[in-house]
Write an enzyme that holds these catalytic residues in place. Structure first.
Site, PDB file in Angstrom:
ATOM      1  N   HIS A 204      74.292  25.318 -43.305  1.00 12.95           N
ATOM      2  CA  HIS A 204      72.967  25.421 -43.916  1.00 12.95           C
ATOM      3  C   HIS A 204      71.915  25.888 -42.920  1.00 12.95           C
ATOM      4  O   HIS A 204      70.734  25.584 -43.061  1.00 12.95           O
ATOM      5  CB  HIS A 204      72.557  24.069 -44.514  1.00 12.95           C
ATOM      6  CG  HIS A 204      73.475  23.594 -45.577  1.00 12.95           C
ATOM      7  ND1 HIS A 204      73.541  22.262 -45.982  1.00 12.95           N
ATOM      8  CD2 HIS A 204      74.377  24.248 -46.354  1.00 12.95           C
ATOM      9  CE1 HIS A 204      74.446  22.137 -46.935  1.00 12.95           C
ATOM     10  NE2 HIS A 204      74.971  23.325 -47.179  1.00 12.95           N
TER      11      HIS A 204
ATOM     12  N   GLU B 296      80.409  32.295 -50.261  1.00 16.33           N
ATOM     13  CA  GLU B 296      80.324  32.167 -48.804  1.00 16.33           C
ATOM     14  C   GLU B 296      81.559  32.813 -48.191  1.00 16.33           C
ATOM     15  O   GLU B 296      82.680  32.566 -48.634  1.00 16.33           O
ATOM     16  CB  GLU B 296      80.212  30.690 -48.398  1.00 16.33           C
ATOM     17  CG  GLU B 296      78.989  30.022 -49.022  1.00 16.33           C
ATOM     18  CD  GLU B 296      78.926  28.528 -48.774  1.00 16.33           C
ATOM     19  OE1 GLU B 296      79.680  28.023 -47.917  1.00 16.33           O
ATOM     20  OE2 GLU B 296      78.129  27.848 -49.449  1.00 16.33           O
TER      21      GLU B 296
ATOM     22  N   GLU C 249      85.919  25.084 -50.131  1.00 15.75           N
ATOM     23  CA  GLU C 249      85.136  25.675 -49.044  1.00 15.75           C
ATOM     24  C   GLU C 249      85.408  25.007 -47.685  1.00 15.75           C
ATOM     25  O   GLU C 249      84.559  24.313 -47.138  1.00 15.75           O
ATOM     26  CB  GLU C 249      83.649  25.644 -49.359  1.00 15.75           C
ATOM     27  CG  GLU C 249      83.097  24.293 -49.794  1.00 15.75           C
ATOM     28  CD  GLU C 249      81.596  24.337 -50.023  1.00 15.75           C
ATOM     29  OE1 GLU C 249      80.878  24.862 -49.137  1.00 15.75           O
ATOM     30  OE2 GLU C 249      81.142  23.850 -51.074  1.00 15.75           O
TER      31      GLU C 249
END
Length: 407
Positions: free
Chosen positions: A236, A266, A362
């Site tokens: 982030h 991503e 992820e």
């Protein structure tokens, strides 16, 4: 305070213009409210006062902009009414599924007077313990003497975890839009380009696609985090002015927001070339990612998925480089609100995957600066759980064979 200010109204109705075509059908909204009202019956509460972005949006189809002010949605067994600040005038009323009551700034704490107006005689009131601050709770209790406050946040979260067909349709379009943003990001990468310029290209492409697909939707909060070099170490990390250099590891992160519904793409990229040490870590993470995609299916338990993937990382000696869980739920959430914490692929989550759930895969590992292959490696796909398996709705390619961007 002047006498003029004291005489001004505390709460008002501000109808202004026609209602905006809603994001969801009346049947979908009534399904959600019916489930909530059943929960209210189970908890023996006469009404609920939501304060969070996610639940106000989920049950009221209205995504507010706080800017330091309080907002709410009061739901009883027969009605639902949003509480909004005068600064927004008629916009909340045009977008709320239900009614709207406006509080003014002319006296302090008019928000609580609005809540009291909508909650006369309520004995037990549902609120979100995980969102309401102590200060707000104290003021609410003073505005509603004798009320007993009951937590509804966990029950609502469990209901939000199962997506309806209408929600899944939006999530699919979000994943498609993220892929469009990813293509724009890749096209914008070149030697010496600053991160923010690449991010702007992806954001613009996604906003335009959302506006084309949903012409009546609000267009808030779609964004891109494009990170390079050391800035890839955290998932982030914000966009900066750092310029892309030959051999850089890159993180592509596209986040389209459709009426508060978050989706994500991503990818790990490299610019110009990828050295051997980096290639090894990248391939390890891709192996974990692909195994994770195989494990996501109805009947699988979140903690078991995490445990098996841990063993792959452990076998390569990089488990300590893992930085967070392996995936999470999708729906009404964003980088500043909402999370369905009961549906995360972590070792401490017992939830069993069911049809209608939507989760990511992820995996991420970070190699510290100064070591060969330094940087953060992350891939992210979105899967819709069905009756007999899971569908991967992310189409953007991943891995070294696709994502070394040539100079």
């Amino acid at each position: 305070m002047s006498s003029t200010a004291m005489e001004r109204p505390q709460v008002i109705n501000l109808p202004n213009g026609d209602r905006v075509p809603p994001m969801f059908s009346p049947q979908e909204m009534e399904r959600r409210l019916g489930s909530l009202r059943a929960l209210m019956g189970e908890l023996d509460v006469e009404a609920v006062l939501f304060t969070s972005y996610h639940n106000i949006n989920y049950y009221g189809d209205f995504l507010y902009c706080s800017f330091g002010r309080l907002y709410g949605l009061v739901v009883t067994q027969t009605d639902q009414t949003s509480i909004s600040a005068n600064i927004d005038y008629g916009q909340p009323g045009r977008r709320t599924y239900g009614e709207n009551l406006v509080y003014t700034d002319w006296q302090r704490d008019n928000y609580f007077r609005a809540a009291a107006k909508l909650l006369p005689g309520v004995r037990r009131l549902g609120i979100e313990f995980d969102h309401m601050t102590l200060q707000v709770r104290e003021k609410l209790e003073r505005a509603l003497p004798g009320v007993e406050l009951v937590d509804v946040s966990a029950g609502c979260m469990r209901r939000r975890m199962i997506k309806s067909p209408e929600e899944i349709a939006i999530i699919r379009n979000g994943a498609r839009t993220a892929d469009i943003g990813g293509e724009a990001v890749v096209k914008a990468i070149h030697d010496g380009v600053p991160e923010y310029e690449v991010a702007l290209a992806g954001t613009q492409a996604m906003v335009r696609e959302i506006a084309k697909t949903y012409p009546h939707s609000e267009l808030m909060d779609t964004w891109v985090w494009f990170q390079s070099g050391i800035n890839t170490d955290g998932a982030h990390n914000p966009v900066t002015s750092r310029r892309v250099q030959s051999g850089d590891i890159l993180s592509l992160n596209c986040f389209p927001m459709i009426q508060g519904y978050y989706t994500a793409l991503e990818r790990t990229l490299f610019f110009d070339h990828c050295d051997d040490a980096s290639l090894r870590y990248w391939e390890i993470n891709v192996e974990v990612h692909e195994r994770g995609l195989e494990l996501i299916k109805p009947g699988a338990r979140c903690r078991d998925i995490a445990t098996e993937l841990n063993e792959i990382f452990r076998g390569y000696g990089v488990l300590e480089n893992r930085t967070f869980g392996y995936g999470h739920s999708f729906g009404v959430l964003s980088h500043y609100y909402g999370r369905e914490a009961g549906l995360e692929l972590r070792e401490d989550i017992e939830t069993v995957l069911e049809p209608g759930m939507v989760v990511s895969m992820e995996p991420m590992i970070t190699i510290p600066e100064g070591q060969p292959g330094a940087g953060g490696y992350r891939e992210h796909d979105i899967l819709v759980i069905g009756e007999n398996g899971a569908e991967n709705i992310t189409k953007f390619p991943y891995g070294p064979e696709h994502n070394i961007v040539r100079a």
